[in-house]
Design a protein around this motif. Sequence first.
Motif: not given
Length: 282
Positions: A36, A38, A40, A207, A209
């Motif tokens: 994964s 992410t 940020n 992902y 945030t």
Amino acid sequence: MNEQGQSLTVYGCDFSGAKNPEGKIFIASGSLAAGSFTVNQVYSCEDRLDLYHYIQTSRAPWGMDFPFSVPKYYLERQYASSWDRFIQGAYEDTREQFKQRFGQIHSGKNSRDLRETDTAVDAKSPVSSTPIAMHAMLYGGRKLLYNLRGAASVYPFEPYKETSSRLYEVYPGYGWKALKLKSSDPEAFDKLHTSFKTLIDSGFEVYITAEAAKATLDHHGKANLHARDAVMACIEMAYCIRKYKLESGEHTQPEFATEQEWRLRSLEGLVVRMCKQGNEPG
């Protein structure tokens, strides 16, 4: 991700070649784990000197949205068929003199004005004047690469150095197209996770945030396309590191690159990119 299983910080940058880049350079950063990534943070640079500082001190991989070289035709005639000579000449021309080296070029009108890697990702010519002044990005980008010599390694021209930053050329526009999304769509980030798993890799999670997503909006709540391209550059960079093992001591031909691109990599460079599932040229 390193051998100990710790996450790797990855950066993406939307680079501005404008005479006044204030408000147009954005950086995104995130954490790459086993399966994964992410995003940020997203933030802007007031000056290219700020970008230089961030790259130099990070000692991390960066996906950079500007051309690292010129087409073979121009490299042969203007820079003795040498990428190193091209970079070393960063301060030999004024901005206007550099533009005059190539003349008035409309992107895509002539194959000699495109690198093989530009053709592969449907990018504009690095030396074009219209419809976008790509030569301006090339001019500023070359100076950045020159000043980072010794502090960063540039793929695929230079050896990988774990102790310094690593710079890779990416094209966010290709990423948006591959995901069948538009950066201007207010819901683009909401759709991104599903699009990525459907079109690129069902075994990889992406992902963003809430804080990072909010940082890509202006004070009116409208998408800032520079900031969103930085996010896409970051995602492309992180996934390609994981998928194609770019962060290694040996440069081997990645699955996304065509044979012709790879053959000319030491002259024209290589745009690092995600491939759609089952659609890797090899």
